[in-house]
Design an enzyme around this catalytic site. Structure first.
Site, short mmCIF file in Angstrom:
data_model
loop_
_atom_site.label_atom_id
_atom_site.label_comp_id
_atom_site.label_asym_id
_atom_site.label_seq_id
_atom_site.Cartn_x
_atom_site.Cartn_y
_atom_site.Cartn_z
CG HIS A 219 -5.74 1.79 5.44
ND1 HIS A 219 -5.29 2.72 6.34
CD2 HIS A 219 -4.70 0.96 5.18
CE1 HIS A 219 -4.00 2.47 6.60
NE2 HIS A 219 -3.64 1.41 5.90
N GLY B 174 2.76 2.15 10.67
CA GLY B 174 3.67 3.27 10.44
C GLY B 174 4.44 3.69 11.68
CE LYS C 232 0.19 3.45 4.84
NZ LYS C 232 0.13 3.64 6.29
CD GLU D 136 -3.26 -2.63 7.62
OE1 GLU D 136 -2.14 -2.79 7.15
OE2 GLU D 136 -3.96 -1.62 7.39
CD GLU E 3 -2.84 5.48 6.90
OE1 GLU E 3 -2.87 5.54 5.66
OE2 GLU E 3 -1.87 5.01 7.53
CG ASN F 237 -1.70 1.24 1.43
OD1 ASN F 237 -1.84 2.04 0.50
ND2 ASN F 237 -2.23 1.44 2.63
CB SER G 209 5.76 -1.88 11.70
OG SER G 209 5.27 -0.59 12.00
C1 PEP Z 1 -0.56 0.11 6.15
O1 PEP Z 1 -0.65 1.26 5.83
O2 PEP Z 1 -1.49 -0.64 5.84
C2 PEP Z 1 0.62 -0.34 6.90
C3 PEP Z 1 0.58 -1.53 7.43
O3 PEP Z 1 1.69 0.52 7.00
P1 PEP Z 1 3.16 0.19 7.61
O4 PEP Z 1 3.61 -1.09 7.00
O5 PEP Z 1 3.99 1.34 7.22
O6 PEP Z 1 2.99 0.05 9.09
#
Ligand code: PEP
Length: 259
Positions: A102, A180, A12, A174, A104, A10, A220
């Protein structure tokens, strides 16, 4: 187990279309160098809308072993919805996957489970596969309610979707506190919730549907922790943010099975 692991990057709101072309070229080379075997894991890139045409042209032209998708979709079919992008537009660009739910989008755009559910249905209606994201904030984890919270989200997000469609879709667990932040859930934490999601799918539908649905962990994920996370029986892949922006790192994640 017959589920093919799925590793989705992703991006973003990163990479303009020129950056996307060079990242996909580098990724194609990095996957080749790593001896990537598409039968052992599926590699997917999820760029911003403005990059999708360039990614499609490059992947198709160079026959790269990559699928691509979009980060969002409109719940509407077409018409006066300024700024939105429809399912038919994404399907026409060859998208295989579309992310919905998601954290976000839930947090910054007020997206509810009802909207996530409507978007998931729209994705399916247009012949694409939803990647439905769910996961708890830190205070919910601290209160020990993470399983209940996440299963509640997924139950609402799947409302009215047929077993045959659920069997084909992807769910991404997640935990918001791990996105992040560099903070990764342990492999056991990931297994606990991914296992609970699979059980919830079995309860809502049946065992065969639960055995077929692919459940990713996201938060992460990096080359250094992917092998441990993927060692868990109910974790079928990863949704990767930051580490998907570096071709070499993402190629290492996609080829986790070779380590
Ligand atoms: C994400 O945005 O779905 C995500 C898991 O980001 P990151 O791997 O940077 O934690």
């Amino acid at each position: 187990m017959s589920r093919t692991p799925i590793m989705a990057g992703n991006w973003k709101m990163n990479m303009d279309h020129l950056g996307a072309v060079s990242l996909v070229q580098d990724l194609g080379k990095a996957l080749e160098d790593a001896g990537y075997d598409p039968a052992r894991s599926e590699a997917v890139v999820i760029p911003p809308f403005t990059d999708i045409r360039s990614v499609q042209t490059l992947v198709e032209g160079d026959k790269l072993p990559l699928a691509w998708g979009a980060q969002d979709i409109s719940a509407h079919e077409d018409g006066a919805y300024t700024g939105e992008v429809s399912g038919s537009m994404l399907a026409k660009l060859g998208c295989s996957y579309v992310v919905t739910g998601h954290s976000e989008r839930r947090e910054y755009h007020g997206e509810t489970d009802e909207l996530v559910n409507a978007k998931a249905k729209k994705i399916i209606e247009h012949g694409m596969t939803p990647i439905i994201c769910c996961g708890e904030p830190l205070e919910v984890r601290k209160a020990g309610k993470h399983v209940e919270h996440t299963v509640g989200q997924i139950t609402a997000d799947l409302a009215g979707i047929d077993a045959a469609d659920v069997a084909k879709l992807v769910i991404a667990y997640e935990p918001i506190w791990a996105i992040g932040t560099g903070e990764t859930a342990t492999a056991d934490d990931a297994q606990e919730v991914c296992g609970a999601i699979r059980k919830a799918v079995a309860d809502l539908y049946d065992e065969a549907t639960a055995e077929s649905v692919r459940i990713q962990y996201g938060g992460s994920v990096k080359a250094g922790n992917v092998v441990e996370i993927m060692s868990k029986p109910d974790v079928d892949g990863a949704l990767v943010g930051g580490a998907s922006l570096k071709a070499g790192d993402f190629a290492q994640i996609v080829t986790f099975y070779a380590k």
